[in-house]
Design a protein around this motif. Sequence first.
Motif, PDB file in Angstrom:
ATOM      1  N   ASP A 109       0.821  -1.203   0.000  1.00  0.00           N
ATOM      2  CA  ASP A 109       0.000   0.000   0.000  1.00  0.00           C
ATOM      3  C   ASP A 109       0.859   1.258   0.000  1.00  0.00           C
ATOM      4  O   ASP A 109       2.097   1.201   0.002  1.00  0.00           O
ATOM      5  N   GLN A 157      -5.736  -1.088  -4.140  1.00  0.00           N
ATOM      6  CA  GLN A 157      -5.860   0.208  -3.484  1.00  0.00           C
ATOM      7  C   GLN A 157      -6.200   1.255  -4.539  1.00  0.00           C
ATOM      8  O   GLN A 157      -5.481   1.405  -5.537  1.00  0.00           O
ATOM      9  N   ASP A 158      -7.299   1.981  -4.327  1.00  0.00           N
ATOM     10  CA  ASP A 158      -7.716   2.962  -5.323  1.00  0.00           C
ATOM     11  C   ASP A 158      -6.991   4.291  -5.114  1.00  0.00           C
ATOM     12  O   ASP A 158      -6.189   4.455  -4.199  1.00  0.00           O
ATOM     13  N   SER A 160      -7.890   7.053  -4.013  1.00  0.00           N
ATOM     14  CA  SER A 160      -8.166   7.773  -2.777  1.00  0.00           C
ATOM     15  C   SER A 160      -7.462   7.145  -1.571  1.00  0.00           C
ATOM     16  O   SER A 160      -7.463   7.715  -0.489  1.00  0.00           O
ATOM     17  N   LYS A 162      -8.303   4.040  -0.490  1.00  0.00           N
ATOM     18  CA  LYS A 162      -9.172   2.979   0.023  1.00  0.00           C
ATOM     19  C   LYS A 162      -8.722   1.628  -0.524  1.00  0.00           C
ATOM     20  O   LYS A 162      -8.359   1.508  -1.694  1.00  0.00           O
ATOM     21  N   TRP A 164      -9.563  -2.349  -1.435  1.00  0.00           N
ATOM     22  CA  TRP A 164     -10.663  -3.204  -1.862  1.00  0.00           C
ATOM     23  C   TRP A 164     -10.207  -4.659  -1.768  1.00  0.00           C
ATOM     24  O   TRP A 164      -9.114  -5.012  -2.222  1.00  0.00           O
ATOM     25  N   THR A 173     -14.494  -3.076   1.480  1.00  0.00           N
ATOM     26  CA  THR A 173     -13.575  -1.942   1.399  1.00  0.00           C
ATOM     27  C   THR A 173     -13.047  -1.639   2.796  1.00  0.00           C
ATOM     28  O   THR A 173     -13.682  -1.952   3.807  1.00  0.00           O
ATOM     29  N   TYR A 174     -11.869  -1.015   2.834  1.00  0.00           N
ATOM     30  CA  TYR A 174     -11.210  -0.712   4.111  1.00  0.00           C
ATOM     31  C   TYR A 174     -10.645   0.695   4.026  1.00  0.00           C
ATOM     32  O   TYR A 174      -9.850   1.015   3.138  1.00  0.00           O
ATOM     33  N   ASN A 175     -11.058   1.551   4.958  1.00  0.00           N
ATOM     34  CA  ASN A 175     -10.638   2.955   4.946  1.00  0.00           C
ATOM     35  C   ASN A 175      -9.490   3.244   5.904  1.00  0.00           C
ATOM     36  O   ASN A 175      -9.165   4.399   6.160  1.00  0.00           O
ATOM     37  N   THR A 180     -16.024  -2.419   5.336  1.00  0.00           N
ATOM     38  CA  THR A 180     -17.426  -2.221   4.965  1.00  0.00           C
ATOM     39  C   THR A 180     -17.766  -3.133   3.798  1.00  0.00           C
ATOM     40  O   THR A 180     -17.069  -3.114   2.771  1.00  0.00           O
TER      41      THR A 180
END
Length: 357
Positions: A109, A157-158, A160, A162, A164, A173-175, A180
């Motif tokens: 990440d 990882q997008d 933003s 976040k 997935w 998804t994980y912030n 979630t």
Amino acid sequence: MPRYLSKIQALIFLTVFIIAASCNGQVKKDLPKEKVIESKTILDDRPKLKKAQSKNQGNNVHCSIQDKDGNLWFATTGDGVFKYDGKSFIQFTTANGLNSNTVWSILQDKSSNIWIGTQAGVCLYDGKKFTEILIPLRKNLSRNTVKNTHDVFNIMQDRSGKLWFATIDGVYTYNGKTFTPFIVKEDGPGFLSSNHNVEYILEDKAGNIWFGGRNNEGVYRYDGKSITNLKINEQKEANWAWPALQDKQGNIWFSNWNGAYRYDGKSFIKLGGLSTGLVSPVTTIIEDKKGNLWFAGGNRGICRYDGKTFTCFTTNDGLIKNDVWSILEDRTGNLWIGTRNTGLSRFDGKSFVSFSE
């Protein structure tokens, strides 16, 4: 005088011997705790990726990445994860804290943490230790007898930040704090109804998220608000696909058991020239620094496509096995090819070098 010089020389020799012995002892004391895989082959001093946990010939070098420090990581479906620093392989297994030796996905990440998706869930490696991360199940789902049922097939990882996760129990998804479930029309015919299976996730340059997996009808595109289901073909010829990449021209490439497909924003076009029979799987697609596309799978070895013609390389050219599951281009332009039976080859554009037993 000569006798005096002899005593001085002897004293100097003894001092050097003691210092050398002390240094050698210090090196042995500071050896790393991780398992370092060194070559035992007399005629070949290259390091080897060794099958230490499983002898199953069906196991793959399934996926690979190069981290920010230049280390190469190879995830396998039976022998855990190998880290290669250019000199030796360090193997990480359940003995080192990994929650399973069957690994499906690996990602570094933006904070340099290594996320590892396994048959038993997710592990986070911070450079020192592994921490098992528990993804909570969606409602109406219960765990089976296996420890943490989440097979985690893919991690993305997008833009933003976040994360997935494509799991056997759906997409999450994980912030950075909480997981979630990603649910759209859960009880209807739309995405993530009971018969949907997501194995690969891709973000395109426009920020759309693409989902694909077996047992689906086509692929799914999420624009941040709604899901669109797109059919690969009308004949239902393996009408599912894995999103692989977006090339330099903006085309999005997909693969399935019948080949490779290019999506130009309007329609899907099956790529000709790759067929090896009635069933012609493509397991991986990458684009190299020169803009060539590489395809693998279906026991064809690896095939380079320059936009006009194919050039394929097999065991006849030095590849360790023709059944390929992963291709990684490193910073210097070498291709690292992962195969069945935990095979690993490096290709410099001219010749292959084996890095496995």
